[in-house]
Design an enzyme around this catalytic site. Structure first.
Site, PDB file in Angstrom:
ATOM      1  N   ASP A  40      44.718  38.973  35.826  1.00  0.00           N
ATOM      2  CA  ASP A  40      44.909  37.526  35.670  1.00  0.00           C
ATOM      3  C   ASP A  40      45.835  37.011  36.766  1.00  0.00           C
ATOM      4  O   ASP A  40      46.668  37.757  37.291  1.00  0.00           O
ATOM      5  CB  ASP A  40      45.506  37.251  34.283  1.00  0.00           C
ATOM      6  CG  ASP A  40      45.331  35.800  33.860  1.00  0.00           C
ATOM      7  OD1 ASP A  40      44.602  35.043  34.545  1.00  0.00           O
ATOM      8  OD2 ASP A  40      45.924  35.418  32.840  1.00  0.00           O
ATOM      9  N   ASN A  42      44.739  35.058  39.564  1.00  0.00           N
ATOM     10  CA  ASN A  42      44.145  34.799  40.892  1.00  0.00           C
ATOM     11  C   ASN A  42      44.273  33.324  41.266  1.00  0.00           C
ATOM     12  O   ASN A  42      44.603  32.987  42.408  1.00  0.00           O
ATOM     13  CB  ASN A  42      42.657  35.166  40.899  1.00  0.00           C
ATOM     14  CG  ASN A  42      42.414  36.645  40.765  1.00  0.00           C
ATOM     15  OD1 ASN A  42      43.343  37.437  40.790  1.00  0.00           O
ATOM     16  ND2 ASN A  42      41.158  37.026  40.621  1.00  0.00           N
ATOM     17  N   HIS A  57      40.591  34.991  44.140  1.00  0.00           N
ATOM     18  CA  HIS A  57      39.634  36.022  43.701  1.00  0.00           C
ATOM     19  C   HIS A  57      39.332  36.975  44.859  1.00  0.00           C
ATOM     20  O   HIS A  57      39.239  38.189  44.675  1.00  0.00           O
ATOM     21  CB  HIS A  57      38.329  35.376  43.224  1.00  0.00           C
ATOM     22  CG  HIS A  57      38.500  34.486  42.028  1.00  0.00           C
ATOM     23  ND1 HIS A  57      39.257  34.830  40.935  1.00  0.00           N
ATOM     24  CD2 HIS A  57      38.016  33.231  41.745  1.00  0.00           C
ATOM     25  CE1 HIS A  57      39.223  33.854  40.031  1.00  0.00           C
ATOM     26  NE2 HIS A  57      38.484  32.874  40.507  1.00  0.00           N
ATOM     27  N   SER A  85      34.726  37.611  31.899  1.00  0.00           N
ATOM     28  CA  SER A  85      34.578  37.582  30.443  1.00  0.00           C
ATOM     29  C   SER A  85      33.399  36.704  30.038  1.00  0.00           C
ATOM     30  O   SER A  85      32.923  35.872  30.823  1.00  0.00           O
ATOM     31  CB  SER A  85      35.858  37.046  29.789  1.00  0.00           C
ATOM     32  OG  SER A  85      35.961  35.659  30.006  1.00  0.00           O
ATOM     33  N   GLU A  87      33.625  34.297  28.223  1.00  0.00           N
ATOM     34  CA  GLU A  87      34.142  32.918  28.272  1.00  0.00           C
ATOM     35  C   GLU A  87      34.177  32.380  29.712  1.00  0.00           C
ATOM     36  O   GLU A  87      34.163  31.168  29.928  1.00  0.00           O
ATOM     37  CB  GLU A  87      35.560  32.858  27.686  1.00  0.00           C
ATOM     38  CG  GLU A  87      35.642  33.095  26.181  1.00  0.00           C
ATOM     39  CD  GLU A  87      35.458  34.551  25.757  1.00  0.00           C
ATOM     40  OE1 GLU A  87      35.692  35.463  26.589  1.00  0.00           O
ATOM     41  OE2 GLU A  87      35.056  34.780  24.595  1.00  0.00           O
ATOM     42  N   ASN A  88      34.223  33.279  30.686  1.00  0.00           N
ATOM     43  CA  ASN A  88      34.306  32.820  32.090  1.00  0.00           C
ATOM     44  C   ASN A  88      33.047  32.071  32.541  1.00  0.00           C
ATOM     45  O   ASN A  88      33.083  31.343  33.530  1.00  0.00           O
ATOM     46  CB  ASN A  88      34.561  33.991  33.055  1.00  0.00           C
ATOM     47  CG  ASN A  88      35.973  34.534  33.003  1.00  0.00           C
ATOM     48  OD1 ASN A  88      36.214  35.694  33.307  1.00  0.00           O
ATOM     49  ND2 ASN A  88      36.940  33.695  32.628  1.00  0.00           N
ATOM     50  N   TRP A  89      31.940  32.211  31.780  1.00  0.00           N
ATOM     51  CA  TRP A  89      30.723  31.468  32.144  1.00  0.00           C
ATOM     52  C   TRP A  89      30.960  29.958  32.088  1.00  0.00           C
ATOM     53  O   TRP A  89      30.225  29.186  32.692  1.00  0.00           O
ATOM     54  CB  TRP A  89      29.555  31.827  31.217  1.00  0.00           C
ATOM     55  CG  TRP A  89      28.983  33.198  31.438  1.00  0.00           C
ATOM     56  CD1 TRP A  89      29.007  34.231  30.549  1.00  0.00           C
ATOM     57  CD2 TRP A  89      28.290  33.689  32.589  1.00  0.00           C
ATOM     58  NE1 TRP A  89      28.392  35.342  31.080  1.00  0.00           N
ATOM     59  CE2 TRP A  89      27.934  35.041  32.338  1.00  0.00           C
ATOM     60  CE3 TRP A  89      27.939  33.139  33.832  1.00  0.00           C
ATOM     61  CZ2 TRP A  89      27.248  35.830  33.255  1.00  0.00           C
ATOM     62  CZ3 TRP A  89      27.257  33.933  34.751  1.00  0.00           C
ATOM     63  CH2 TRP A  89      26.926  35.252  34.456  1.00  0.00           C
ATOM     64  N   ARG A 214      48.334  37.775  25.776  1.00  0.00           N
ATOM     65  CA  ARG A 214      47.096  37.643  24.997  1.00  0.00           C
ATOM     66  C   ARG A 214      46.146  38.792  25.299  1.00  0.00           C
ATOM     67  O   ARG A 214      46.150  39.323  26.402  1.00  0.00           O
ATOM     68  CB  ARG A 214      46.338  36.363  25.402  1.00  0.00           C
ATOM     69  CG  ARG A 214      46.840  35.087  24.841  1.00  0.00           C
ATOM     70  CD  ARG A 214      45.803  33.991  25.076  1.00  0.00           C
ATOM     71  NE  ARG A 214      45.656  33.641  26.475  1.00  0.00           N
ATOM     72  CZ  ARG A 214      46.472  32.831  27.134  1.00  0.00           C
ATOM     73  NH1 ARG A 214      47.494  32.278  26.534  1.00  0.00           N
ATOM     74  NH2 ARG A 214      46.265  32.569  28.414  1.00  0.00           N
ATOM     75  N   SER A 216      42.721  38.264  24.815  1.00  0.00           N
ATOM     76  CA  SER A 216      41.583  37.541  25.405  1.00  0.00           C
ATOM     77  C   SER A 216      40.236  38.232  25.229  1.00  0.00           C
ATOM     78  O   SER A 216      39.440  38.307  26.172  1.00  0.00           O
ATOM     79  CB  SER A 216      41.839  37.285  26.901  1.00  0.00           C
ATOM     80  OG  SER A 216      42.990  36.507  27.081  1.00  0.00           O
ATOM     81  N   GLU A 227      49.038  50.601  23.971  1.00  0.00           N
ATOM     82  CA  GLU A 227      50.318  49.969  24.300  1.00  0.00           C
ATOM     83  C   GLU A 227      50.015  48.811  25.243  1.00  0.00           C
ATOM     84  O   GLU A 227      49.171  48.938  26.140  1.00  0.00           O
ATOM     85  CB  GLU A 227      51.237  50.979  25.000  1.00  0.00           C
ATOM     86  CG  GLU A 227      51.613  52.170  24.149  1.00  0.00           C
ATOM     87  CD  GLU A 227      52.455  51.791  22.945  1.00  0.00           C
ATOM     88  OE1 GLU A 227      53.247  50.835  23.052  1.00  0.00           O
ATOM     89  OE2 GLU A 227      52.307  52.445  21.895  1.00  0.00           O
TER      90      GLU A 227
HETATM   91  C1  FPP Z   1      41.536  35.813  36.348  1.00  0.00           C
HETATM   92  O1  FPP Z   1      42.311  34.979  37.185  1.00  0.00           O
HETATM   93  C2  FPP Z   1      40.563  36.528  37.130  1.00  0.00           C
HETATM   94  C3  FPP Z   1      39.217  36.436  36.991  1.00  0.00           C
HETATM   95  C4  FPP Z   1      38.546  35.574  35.999  1.00  0.00           C
HETATM   96  C5  FPP Z   1      38.285  37.155  37.849  1.00  0.00           C
HETATM   97  C6  FPP Z   1      38.695  38.539  38.210  1.00  0.00           C
HETATM   98  C7  FPP Z   1      38.068  38.874  39.494  1.00  0.00           C
HETATM   99  C8  FPP Z   1      38.656  39.580  40.472  1.00  0.00           C
HETATM  100  C9  FPP Z   1      39.951  40.224  40.337  1.00  0.00           C
HETATM  101  C10 FPP Z   1      38.028  39.752  41.793  1.00  0.00           C
HETATM  102  C11 FPP Z   1      36.731  40.411  41.768  1.00  0.00           C
HETATM  103  C12 FPP Z   1      36.704  41.650  40.986  1.00  0.00           C
HETATM  104  C13 FPP Z   1      35.823  42.598  41.210  1.00  0.00           C
HETATM  105  C14 FPP Z   1      35.749  43.782  40.343  1.00  0.00           C
HETATM  106  C15 FPP Z   1      34.923  42.482  42.352  1.00  0.00           C
HETATM  107  P1  FPP Z   1      42.306  33.426  36.938  1.00  0.00           P
HETATM  108  O2  FPP Z   1      41.354  32.810  37.873  1.00  0.00           O
HETATM  109  O3  FPP Z   1      42.060  33.147  35.492  1.00  0.00           O
HETATM  110  O4  FPP Z   1      43.787  33.062  37.316  1.00  0.00           O
HETATM  111  P2  FPP Z   1      44.651  31.855  36.748  1.00  0.00           P
HETATM  112  O5  FPP Z   1      44.883  32.151  35.284  1.00  0.00           O
HETATM  113  O6  FPP Z   1      45.911  31.920  37.549  1.00  0.00           O
HETATM  114  O7  FPP Z   1      43.863  30.601  36.975  1.00  0.00           O
END
Ligand code: FPP
Length: 260
Positions: A40, A42, A57, A85, A87-89, A214, A216, A227
């Site tokens: 989390d 990014n 990302h 996830s 939910e990410n859709w 969380r 999630s 843990e």
């Molecule tokens: C959460 O950060 C991250 C994601 C929803 C995507 C995770 C993807 C990667 C780490 C890169 C690609 C991975 C692979 C395996 C190729 P967020 O965007 O929710 O961050 P925020 O909470 O600060 O907005």
């Protein structure tokens, strides 16, 4: 290229997982068998840099590589990364499309790293929802690495813990309907046997970056005795030192599994 030089007696062998663990301040006898990571932060990383979320990302891929190679070095058999996830859709179309492109690129560009480290790729989730290109690359890399048996990278993609349990229930229900299984015979082992990766050990530790407390919807069945280690470090900044810090935190916990 000749054979690698034999280690000098008495000096630590840097490719020996036990020595690597000790050098990191870790107890090699208490390494987790299964690490889960909620990657989390990014978006926050990018915002702090005055950049677009997708840059976060993109940078996150480097942290993925670090965790995979360091897990091999430390002989951690299975790592599950929460990459997308269910939910990410619901994120904006542009961000979802970018993540899918990044994933397909990752599968192509990281395949040599997986081979060099003898890592088997697995994936869990409702994979049929992924774009055809991602499914194609996933199938290809999974098949190409299927023979490696010591280290596994499992990507949770289009994954939701409730979806996994719903899917397991549907499979079990059809076995009951077909007369192959008595309802009264259903127990925890039946559910385990119908998960996406039934052979995977329970999670020993769930690491979450970027400070939120969380779960999630991440591997709820597998995490019942895990843990939780939460770090403030944002995923794109998560490197070897932060990983070691989390593993030391895990090893400092007393695990009783409900006993005394
Ligand atoms: C959460 O950060 C991250 C994601 C929803 C995507 C995770 C993807 C990667 C780490 C890169 C690609 C991975 C692979 C395996 C190729 P967020 O965007 O929710 O961050 P925020 O909470 O600060 O907005």
């Amino acid at each position: 290229m000749g054979a690698p030089a034999a280690p000098v007696p008495g000096t630590p062998d840097r490719h020996d997982p036990a020595q690597a663990a000790i050098a990191a301040g870790l107890d090699p006898a208490r390494m987790p068998r299964h690490v889960g990571v909620i990657m989390d932060g990014n978006g926050r990383w990018a915002e702090r840099q005055g950049r677009e979320r997708i840059d976060g990302h993109r940078r996150g891929v480097e942290a993925v590589r670090t965790v995979v190679t360091e897990s091999v070095r430390l002989a951690i058999p299975r790592v599950t990364l929460y990459a997308f996830s269910s939910e990410n859709w619901s994120r904006p179309r542009r961000e979802v499309d970018f993540l899918m492109l990044l994933l397909a690129d990752f599968l192509r560009s990281e395949e040599p790293t997986l081979h060099a480290n003898r890592v088997r790729l697995e994936a869990i989730g409702r994979l049929d929802r992924l774009p055809a290109e991602v499914q194609y690359e996933l199938d290809r890399v999974r098949a190409a690495t299927a023979h490696y048996d010591r280290n596994i990278l499992s990507l949770a993609l289009s994954y939701g813990g409730r979806d996994e349990l719903v899917d397991a229930c549907r499979r079990i229900a059809s076995q009951v309907a077909a007369g192959e299984l008595a309802a009264a015979a259903i127990d925890a082992a039946t559910i385990q046997a119908n998960l996406y990766t039934p052979e995977a050990a329970d999670l020993d530790v769930v690491i979450r970056t970027a400070g939120e407390l969380r779960l999630s919807n991440f591997l709820p069945w597998q995490a019942v005795y895990a843990e939780y280690v939460v770090t403030e470090v944002l995923w794109p900044d998560f490197g070897v030192t932060a990983y070691h810090d989390c593993l030391r935190d895990f090893q400092g916990r007393e695990r009783r599994f409900g006993g005394l």
